[in-house]
Design a protein around this motif. Structure first.
Motif, short mmCIF file in Angstrom:
data_model
loop_
_atom_site.label_atom_id
_atom_site.label_comp_id
_atom_site.label_asym_id
_atom_site.label_seq_id
_atom_site.Cartn_x
_atom_site.Cartn_y
_atom_site.Cartn_z
N LYS A 103 0.82 -1.22 0.00
CA LYS A 103 0.00 0.00 0.00
C LYS A 103 0.85 1.26 0.00
O LYS A 103 0.34 2.34 0.30
N ARG A 104 2.13 1.14 -0.34
CA ARG A 104 3.02 2.29 -0.33
C ARG A 104 2.56 3.38 -1.30
O ARG A 104 2.48 4.57 -0.96
N GLU A 105 2.25 2.97 -2.52
CA GLU A 105 1.82 3.94 -3.53
C GLU A 105 0.51 4.61 -3.13
O GLU A 105 0.33 5.81 -3.38
N ASP A 106 -0.38 3.87 -2.50
CA ASP A 106 -1.64 4.48 -2.06
C ASP A 106 -1.39 5.55 -1.01
O ASP A 106 -2.03 6.61 -1.01
N ARG A 107 -0.46 5.28 -0.13
CA ARG A 107 -0.14 6.28 0.90
C ARG A 107 0.47 7.54 0.28
O ARG A 107 0.21 8.65 0.74
N LYS A 108 1.29 7.35 -0.76
CA LYS A 108 1.85 8.51 -1.44
C LYS A 108 0.76 9.38 -2.04
O LYS A 108 0.79 10.61 -1.95
N VAL A 109 -0.21 8.73 -2.66
CA VAL A 109 -1.32 9.47 -3.26
C VAL A 109 -2.10 10.23 -2.20
O VAL A 109 -2.46 11.41 -2.38
N ILE A 110 -2.35 9.59 -1.06
CA ILE A 110 -3.09 10.26 0.02
C ILE A 110 -2.32 11.45 0.56
O ILE A 110 -2.89 12.52 0.82
N ARG A 111 -0.99 11.28 0.71
CA ARG A 111 -0.18 12.40 1.20
C ARG A 111 -0.21 13.57 0.22
O ARG A 111 -0.31 14.74 0.63
N LYS A 112 -0.11 13.27 -1.05
CA LYS A 112 -0.15 14.35 -2.04
C LYS A 112 -1.49 15.07 -2.02
O LYS A 112 -1.55 16.30 -2.15
N GLU A 113 -2.56 14.31 -1.86
CA GLU A 113 -3.88 14.93 -1.80
C GLU A 113 -4.00 15.85 -0.58
O GLU A 113 -4.58 16.94 -0.66
N LYS A 114 -3.46 15.41 0.55
CA LYS A 114 -3.51 16.24 1.75
C LYS A 114 -2.70 17.53 1.57
O LYS A 114 -3.13 18.60 1.98
N VAL A 115 -1.52 17.40 0.95
CA VAL A 115 -0.70 18.59 0.72
C VAL A 115 -1.40 19.55 -0.22
O VAL A 115 -1.40 20.78 0.00
N THR A 116 -2.00 19.02 -1.28
CA THR A 116 -2.72 19.87 -2.22
C THR A 116 -3.88 20.57 -1.55
O THR A 116 -4.11 21.78 -1.77
N ALA A 117 -4.64 19.84 -0.74
CA ALA A 117 -5.78 20.46 -0.04
C ALA A 117 -5.31 21.54 0.93
O ALA A 117 -5.95 22.59 1.07
N LYS A 118 -4.19 21.30 1.59
CA LYS A 118 -3.66 22.30 2.53
C LYS A 118 -3.24 23.57 1.79
O LYS A 118 -3.48 24.69 2.25
N ARG A 119 -2.63 23.40 0.63
CA ARG A 119 -2.24 24.58 -0.16
C ARG A 119 -3.46 25.35 -0.62
O ARG A 119 -3.46 26.59 -0.63
N GLU A 120 -4.50 24.64 -1.02
CA GLU A 120 -5.72 25.32 -1.45
C GLU A 120 -6.34 26.11 -0.31
O GLU A 120 -6.82 27.23 -0.52
N ARG A 121 -6.35 25.53 0.89
CA ARG A 121 -6.90 26.26 2.03
C ARG A 121 -6.10 27.52 2.34
O ARG A 121 -6.66 28.58 2.64
N ARG A 122 -4.79 27.42 2.26
CA ARG A 122 -3.95 28.60 2.51
C ARG A 122 -4.17 29.66 1.45
O ARG A 122 -4.24 30.86 1.75
N ARG A 123 -4.28 29.23 0.19
CA ARG A 123 -4.51 30.18 -0.89
C ARG A 123 -5.85 30.88 -0.71
O ARG A 123 -5.96 32.11 -0.90
N ALA A 124 -6.86 30.11 -0.33
CA ALA A 124 -8.18 30.73 -0.12
C ALA A 124 -8.15 31.70 1.06
O ALA A 124 -8.78 32.77 1.01
N ALA A 125 -7.40 31.36 2.11
CA ALA A 125 -7.30 32.26 3.26
C ALA A 125 -6.59 33.56 2.88
O ALA A 125 -6.99 34.66 3.31
N ARG A 126 -5.54 33.47 2.07
CA ARG A 126 -4.84 34.69 1.65
C ARG A 126 -5.72 35.55 0.76
O ARG A 126 -5.73 36.78 0.88
N GLN A 127 -6.49 34.91 -0.12
CA GLN A 127 -7.40 35.70 -0.96
C GLN A 127 -8.48 36.38 -0.14
O GLN A 127 -8.86 37.52 -0.42
N ALA A 128 -8.98 35.69 0.88
CA ALA A 128 -10.00 36.29 1.73
C ALA A 128 -9.45 37.49 2.50
O ALA A 128 -10.15 38.48 2.72
N GLU A 129 -8.19 37.40 2.91
CA GLU A 129 -7.60 38.53 3.62
C GLU A 129 -7.32 39.70 2.70
O GLU A 129 -7.39 40.86 3.10
N ALA A 130 -7.01 39.40 1.42
CA ALA A 130 -6.69 40.47 0.47
C ALA A 130 -7.93 41.22 0.00
O ALA A 130 -7.84 42.39 -0.37
N GLU A 131 -9.10 40.60 0.00
CA GLU A 131 -10.31 41.26 -0.48
C GLU A 131 -10.72 42.35 0.51
O GLU A 131 -10.72 42.16 1.72
#
Length: 442
Positions: A103-131
């Motif tokens: 299940k190594r490859e599956d864990r890699k995919v899950i980690r990448k998804e978590k990192v991507t979701a975290k980046r999206e949340r940070r980007r949305a927070a920065r946009q909300a602060e800039a508006e």
């Protein structure tokens, strides 16, 4: 003569023309004859089975095939290196390991998804602060926020921490896994420390290296750490070279002191103003110290251009005194060869600063982190309190009960000066001493 019940059917047979004698047939009698025939058949089957059994017993034992030729072979993953079947516990552990690897490859995919979701949340927070906001929100945004303090630049010091991993044959598989985790933690702590030491892993081989090459393959990209095949004596001699590399302003390509070897800052700043002749003498007097609780000497301070060796051994305290014996044997060998390498031994001053209530084991990464903390603050007591786990229990000697009016919490832990003192490490007899040679903390 058998009586015929009126419930049993009676059939009449005779000539078709009615001239012949009539005969009555009892159905019960017919069934009785059928039962007798069936019992005779059973007796025949039993006799046939007995004959087969007699024929089988008459076969010589030498003509029978061996059990291994009849039983289905075990899967290869359930056999050890010699081809012997594994025990149930070993097979269970191996099965779990294979499932984890699959299940190594599956864990890699899950980690990448978590990192991507975290980046999206940070980007949305920065946009909300800039508006631009309205009303109270706009007023709150106009309020000046305190500026964050910029992180300080990490400083490389001319001192080396060397992890001796020449104990691969003394550890079990789970202990090698623990040691690999401790080495990873040593690298992380040194990388994130304000004052860094040169970190090196010597005698790097065996099954420990196989684990790094397999599971921890990313270690090849680590910066600021050296993985060496040589033993601790040769590695310590090599450390003298990299600690003095570009150690002066005229040697450094950018004009900064200690760009490669290290700068005399922090706790070493007291040596920065000494004349160049004294600095040369300081480099020549650099020590090689093997940390072990069995040493009669106590480490009082870390010195620049010195190498401090930590035993990379996780053995649950089975091999007592092995690091001290190893260091003394190496020192005697250097004396016999007439080399200038002088290997000393010392123990961390836990007994001088902490009151321990039990015998504990200090992990390899904890010894490394304690010395890193000392490079920041220059105080052994503070370094012990920041690093040694809370679950180990203990307190500084100058914060004992009754001395400074410390309070006792509900769990019975003594608190002095408003903070609970953490402790750990190994207690050697009546004196608490650091164990640098062993230890997984369970």
């Amino acid at each position: 003569m058998r009586k015929v019940s009126h419930h049993e059917p009676i059939t009449v047979s005779g000539d078709p023309d009615g001239t012949g004698p009539m005969q009555m047939h009892d159905a019960g009698a017919v069934n009785h004859d059928a039962g007798d025939s069936q019992s005779m058949g059973d007796r025949g089957d039993a006799a046939a089975f007995k004959n087969i059994q007699n024929d089988r017993d008459s076969v010589p034992l030498d003509d029978l095939p061996p059990p291994s030729a009849v039983e289905p072979p075990l899967p290869t993953q359930y056999l050890d290196e010699d081809g012997n079947p594994l025990s149930k516990n070993q097979a269970k552990k191996l099965r779990k390991k294979l499932e984890w690897e699959s299940k190594r490859e599956d864990r890699k995919v899950i980690r990448k998804e978590k990192v991507t979701a975290k980046r999206e949340r940070r980007r949305a927070a920065r946009q909300a602060e800039a508006e631009p906001g309205t009303g109270d929100n706009n007023q709150a945004q106009n309020t000046q926020q305190p500026k964050k303090t910029p992180p300080q630049r990490a400083v490389q010091l001319p001192v080396t921490f060397l992890v001796d991993c020449d104990f691969d044959n003394l550890m079990r598989d789970n202990e090698r896994i623990s040691l690999a985790s401790q080495i990873t933690r040593c690298y992380s702590d040194n990388k994130n420390s304000l004052f860094r030491a040169h970190l090196a892993i010597c005698s790097f081989g065996g099954k420990l290296r196989e684990r790094f090459d397999g599971i921890l393959g990313h270690y090849t990209g680590w910066r600021g750490v050296r993985f060496l095949d040589e033993d601790f004596v040769k590695a310590a001699e090599a450390a003298t070279g990299w600690m003095t590399m570009h150690s002066s302003a005229e040697d450094g390509p950018t004009g900064q002191k200690g760009e490669e070897g290290g700068e005399l800052k922090g706790v070493f700043s007291k040596y920065a103003a000494i004349p160049d002749s004294e600095k040369s003498r300081l480099k020549a007097e650099g020590e090689i110290v093997y940390l072990t609780s069995d040493s009669p000497h106590t480490l009082t301070e870390l010195k620049p251009y010195s190498t401090y060796i930590i035993g990379g051994l996780v053995d649950k305290n089975r091999e007592k005194g092995i690091c001290y014996k190893r260091a003394r044997a190496a020192a005697e060998l250097c004396e016999d060869k007439g080399t200038t390498t002088n290997i000393k031994t010392a123990k961390l001053p836990i007994g001088e600063y902490l009151e321990m209530s039990s015998r504990k084991v200090l992990a390899t990464n904890h010894v490394n982190e304690i010395m890193l903390k000392w490079l920041e603050c220059g105080d052994w007591g503070e370094a012990f309190m920041q690093v040694i786990p809370k679950r180990k229990g203990g307190q500084l000697k100058d914060q004992g009960a009754g001395e400074k009016g410390g309070e006792v919490e509900s769990d019975g832990t003594q608190v002095g000066h408003g903070r609970k003192v953490e402790a750990g490490g190994e207690v050697d007899g009546d004196e608490a001493t650091a164990v640098a040679e062993s230890g997984n903390i369970a």
